[in-house]
Design an enzyme around this catalytic site. Sequence first.
Site, short mmCIF file in Angstrom:
data_model
loop_
_atom_site.label_atom_id
_atom_site.label_comp_id
_atom_site.label_asym_id
_atom_site.label_seq_id
_atom_site.Cartn_x
_atom_site.Cartn_y
_atom_site.Cartn_z
N LYS A 1 -46.91 -18.94 10.31
CA LYS A 1 -45.37 -18.14 9.25
C LYS A 1 -44.26 -18.31 10.34
O LYS A 1 -43.92 -18.04 11.26
CB LYS A 1 -45.84 -16.95 8.62
CG LYS A 1 -44.80 -16.78 7.35
CD LYS A 1 -44.65 -15.03 6.92
CE LYS A 1 -43.88 -14.93 5.54
NZ LYS A 1 -44.15 -13.11 5.32
C1 E4P Z 1 -43.67 -11.81 2.12
O1 E4P Z 1 -44.35 -12.87 3.15
C2 E4P Z 1 -42.48 -11.42 2.46
O2 E4P Z 1 -42.27 -11.76 3.91
C3 E4P Z 1 -41.85 -9.48 2.13
O3 E4P Z 1 -42.54 -10.59 0.22
C4 E4P Z 1 -40.61 -9.75 1.48
O4 E4P Z 1 -40.57 -8.71 0.80
P1 E4P Z 1 -39.47 -8.09 0.76
O5 E4P Z 1 -37.87 -8.81 0.26
O6 E4P Z 1 -39.18 -6.74 -0.12
O7 E4P Z 1 -38.71 -7.41 1.81
#
Ligand code: E4P
Length: 217
Positions: free
Chosen positions: A83
């Site tokens: 990622k």
């Molecule tokens: C997933 O890949 C993201 O990092 C995550 O969904 C972020 O979610 P949040 O905005 O609730 O922290």
Amino acid sequence: MKFFVDTADIDAIRELNDLGMVDGVTTNPSLIKKSGRDIMEVTKEICDLVDGPVSAEVTATDAETMIAEGRKLAEIADNIAVKVPLTWDGLKACKVLADEGKMVNVTLCFSANQALLAAKAGATFISPFIGRLDDLNVDGLELIADIREIYDNYGFETQILAASIRTANHMSECAKIGADVATAPPAVIKGMANHVLTDKGLAAFVADIEAAGIKIL
Ligand code: E4P
């Protein structure tokens, strides 16, 4: 639509995985911090548990170090998706890692233009953040629809991984739009089972079962 679970909590992943609800897992530095565990160790444990892609996020912000970190993360298991953030350096890292045959999830996407760039850079997944846009009174679901339209116009194979999902309603709306994947916290996935009329209907049935003494076993 595939379900990814957005957590580094092993017990929560196992519970949903045993029910066939987990097609993959996403983590981020905040979720790793919350787990209180070493990133390499907890990520390996998740990869051993789940067959599908497991996103593990780099910590660097420059392309060169992101690439080195991505290579190290990818050594954890075959199902790692590296990622990287949607910055210019992140796109450079995406291109190099994707050309090496690694799955890449480009995260922190907040616009259709960013999603277009990620697809051009060979991303396996693009992660548009619905909830964080909604927090700013911007319709996050509209972004999912825009990216769907753009990717379909040109046959981009990058999968739309709807992220920052806060409600069960987000899940069904993403499925209607045609997101390839939605990643949600365990509580949101479990919350999809809830309906007030189900609870009310079941309470009435239980009352009748008791009143009539209905028994099967
Ligand atoms: C997933 O890949 C993201 O990092 C995550 O969904 C972020 O979610 P949040 O905005 O609730 O922290």
